[in-house]
Design an enzyme around this catalytic site. Structure first.
Site, PDB file in Angstrom:
ATOM      1  N   CYS A 204       3.639   7.965   7.591  1.00 30.53           N
ATOM      2  CA  CYS A 204       3.028   7.491   6.352  1.00 30.53           C
ATOM      3  C   CYS A 204       1.961   6.425   6.610  1.00 30.53           C
ATOM      4  CB  CYS A 204       4.096   6.973   5.397  1.00 30.53           C
ATOM      5  SG  CYS A 204       5.109   5.642   6.066  1.00 30.53           S
ATOM      6  N   HIS A 246       7.341   2.474   3.667  1.00 30.47           N
ATOM      7  CA  HIS A 246       6.340   3.473   3.278  1.00 30.47           C
ATOM      8  C   HIS A 246       4.984   2.801   3.073  1.00 30.47           C
ATOM      9  CE1 HIS A 246       5.042   7.366   2.079  1.00 30.47           C
ATOM     10  NE2 HIS A 246       4.920   7.118   0.790  1.00 30.47           N
ATOM     11  N   ASP A 261      -0.874   9.177  -2.808  1.00 32.55           N
ATOM     12  CA  ASP A 261       0.031   9.199  -1.659  1.00 32.55           C
ATOM     13  C   ASP A 261      -0.158  10.540  -0.944  1.00 32.55           C
ATOM     14  OD1 ASP A 261       2.060   9.266   0.205  1.00 32.55           O
ATOM     15  OD2 ASP A 261       3.592   8.435  -1.123  1.00 32.55           O
TER      16      ASP A 261
END
Length: 640
Positions: A204, A246, A261
């Site tokens: 991520c 994250h 995202d």
């Protein structure tokens, strides 16, 4: 100012850009001083343009005595005029007291109201159809050399900041794979853009860093936002503390900050195999902040882009709706807490959707112990856990696809089970008629509710049937005497014009599933399950026999008035009365043959002795010129 074209140039266009800003600010925005770690690079892609078009492009810059900058760029017709992006960035950057530029922090005009107002899944008005050509193009762009050239290729079809961000988003989501091993080992080298382009894998942090870097090169302001997430490995009711798990991005478009995202937009990790699968998810592109907060909690509350912002405790306790909940058109669910408790052994969940939707559920991995009924805009589920304990309740929705996706998950706590409620194992979902059964050709049911109560163990269910539709029904209970051979014998089906009637007789007290199937007569294949009723009877004296067995020649419009019991008494004269269509002759055959006569009212009537036989048949002659009789009904005779 007058400009002349070069006499040697073949095709020259001019781009005139006026950048009104004080000289000091303009110079500061393009100084070689290092910026803050999260700030965009100072040149924002200027090096790329100058390197590629050093021989073809002429740039003329002039300042007046008040600090206004005038820049004229002369470039070939087929080249991409990107210099304007370099200057438009200054409108979106703030300059500190030392002259360094940094992203504008989110403020009041960036925020959205919480809770969600149901207006849109996106934080800005979007028609996704406008991206169809761009999405196809961006998903097919390949890496040739470095990041700058990749961005340049993507920008060929992007003509606004929104389209630039979309092209970068689509490329990343379709080309970068989540690297589980690197994420576990926290290999920082694997997160660098150059390494990501080589391996096309990252975690991520790498997704967010790559997205930010590509936006910077393209001239769009973007920042990486770290925080907590309800992603892979999340457990309902989990608390968050310590290191953030994250990272995602915020992009500045049309005067406001928006959230994306690309990690979760690219695919998912299988919890059983820990393997990544590309599965594009549109939900995480410019997601409405009131929805984004359900599974993303930033380190800085300002990046929630919400008014009012949510606390970490609220984030932990709030109901978690998966992205598919909204992708498949769900609007809300009750209860709004992820942990629910039974009341008198029962828990109820309702979902509101913006369109008719098919649902199913699982309680600890099995489709049992619940009544799920469909509504025109949602569903209602009553769950009856079989014993006290803690259960995992999952709800799935089908939407427009052929696949059911998990949209909601609860932890269900039952302190005391209702031992009087034992639903049949064969009670499938949905229970009761609905928009779906109407869509499948069953209309105007006599019993619109999912549960039918009978005091004497008998009931009659009728409904309209569209032209060309065949109906099949079967009865299911958890303990005898209903077997696979007799599950249709406790139902006798009658047809009158476009109406179907199901006469049901229960073999004993209890709860039964009456399952309804349909099939188009002219099409091959099996009958399709549509819905079922739950039939309840508490009368312990109930002990109805099966109906007579019918054969293929029993016409769809025939009607049986008597005898309805499929088991006849021995040594008795039994009356028969039937309505038969398209028949020349009819008879009853036991030990002897007993003819039936056609009455003025249109019924075939007569009687038959059951003496000396074990079985009795009703037979018909369809054509008076033929001598062959067909069996249509079969009765058993009780032993003496």
């Amino acid at each position: 100012m007058e400009l002349k074209k070069d006499s040697n140039a073949v095709s020259i266009d001019m781009l005139l850009i006026v950048h009104s800003e004080k000289r000091r600010a303009a110079q500061g925005a393009h100084s070689d001083r290092p910026a803050d770690p999260g700030a965009p690079p100072q040149r924002r892609g200027g090096n790329l343009v100058e390197k590629q078009h050093a021989q073809q492009t002429q740039v003329i810059t002039s300042y007046d005595n008040q600090g206004t900058q005038l820049t004229v760029e002369v470039h070939p017709r087929d080249a991409m005029p990107q210099l304007f992006k370099k200057f438009s960035l200054a409108k979106r950057l703030q300059v500190d007291k030392n002259g360094n530029t940094r992203p504008r922090q989110p403020g009041g005009k960036d925020t959205h109201a919480y809770p969600w107002d149901r207006s849109s899944l996106k934080s800005m008005p979007l028609d996704l159809r406008q991206f169809e050509k761009l999405d196809t193009y961006a998903s097919q762009v390949t890496v040739k050399s470095g990041l700058e050239e990749l961005v340049s290729d993507l920008l060929q079809e992007a003509h606004s900041d929104l389209e630039i961000v979309r092209a970068i988003w689509i490329w990343i989501c379709h080309h970068i794979e989540y690297d589980i091993e690197a994420a576990q080992e926290k290999d920082r080298q694997a997160f660098k853009p150059t390494a990501i382009l080589q391996t096309q894998k990252t975690n991520c942090d790498g997704y967010a860093g790559l997205f930010e870097r590509m936006c910077r090169i393209a001239g769009v302001q973007c920042v990486t936002v770290p925080g907590y997430s309800k992603g892979f490995g999340y457990q309902l009711g989990q608390s968050f503390s310590g290191e953030f798990d994250h990272a995602w991005n915020a992009v500045f478009l049309e005067g406001r900050w928006h959230l994306v995202d690309s990690t979760w937009g690219s695919g998912l990790v299988d919890s059983s195999t820990s393997k990544f699968t590309f599965l594009y998810n549109e939900f995480y592109f410019l997601t409405h902040p009131a929805l984004f907060i359900e599974d993303h909690f930033p380190d800085n509350k300002n990046w929630q882009l919400l008014k009012p912002p949510q606390s970490l405790r609220q984030f932990e306790n709030n109901m978690y709706h998966k992205s598919e909940f909204y992708n498949k058109g769900m609007l809300s669910a009750q209860p709004q807490t992820s942990i629910i408790k039974t009341v008198n052994g029962k828990a109820t969940v309702t979902i509101e959707s913006c369109a008719p939707t098919l649902f199913m559920f699982m309680l600890n991995g099995k489709q049992e112990h619940g009544l799920l009924s469909l509504r025109k805009n949602g569903m209602k589920l009553d769950v009856y856990p079989p014993t006290a304990g803690t259960y995992k309740l999952q709800i799935f929705a089908k939407g427009n696809s052929e696949i059911y996706s998990s949209v909601l998950e609860y932890t269900l706590k039952c302190h005391c089970a209702d031992m009087d409620v034992r639903l049949p194992a064969e009670l499938h979902q949905p229970v009761g008629p609905s928009w779906f059964s109407e869509q499948m050709g069953i209309t105007k049911p006599s019993h619109p509710e999912p549960v039918i109560y009978t005091s004497d163990g008998r009931c009659s269910v009728s409904f309209g049937v569209e032209e060309g539709i065949s109906v099949l029904a079967s009865l299911h209970g958890d303990d005898g005497p209903v077997t696979e051979e007799t599950q249709r014998r406790y139902i006798f089906q009658l047809h009158r014009e476009k109406q179907t009637e199901l006469k049901v007789q229960l073999p004993h007290a209890g709860k039964f599933a009456l399952k309804i199937f349909v099939k188009k007569r002219q099409e091959p294949g099996n009958y399709l399950f549509v819905f079922n009723y739950l039939i309840c009877c508490t009368n312990t004296k109930v002990n109805w026999p099966v109906f007579p067995e019918s054969f293929g020649n029993w016409g769809v419009d025939n009607e049986l008035l008597e005898p309805l019991s499929g088991v006849l008494p021995a040594n008795r004269n039994v009356p028969f009365k039937l309505k038969l269509h398209g028949v020349a002759k009819a008879l009853v055959k036991g030990q002897d043959t007993w003819p039936l006569t056609l009455s003025p009212e249109g019924y075939w009537e007569g009687s038959c002795s059951t003496a000396g036989c074990r079985e009795v048949y009703v037979m018909v002659l369809e054509n008076a010129n033929h001598s062959f009789y067909s069996y249509i009904l079969k009765y058993q005779v009780n032993a003496q």
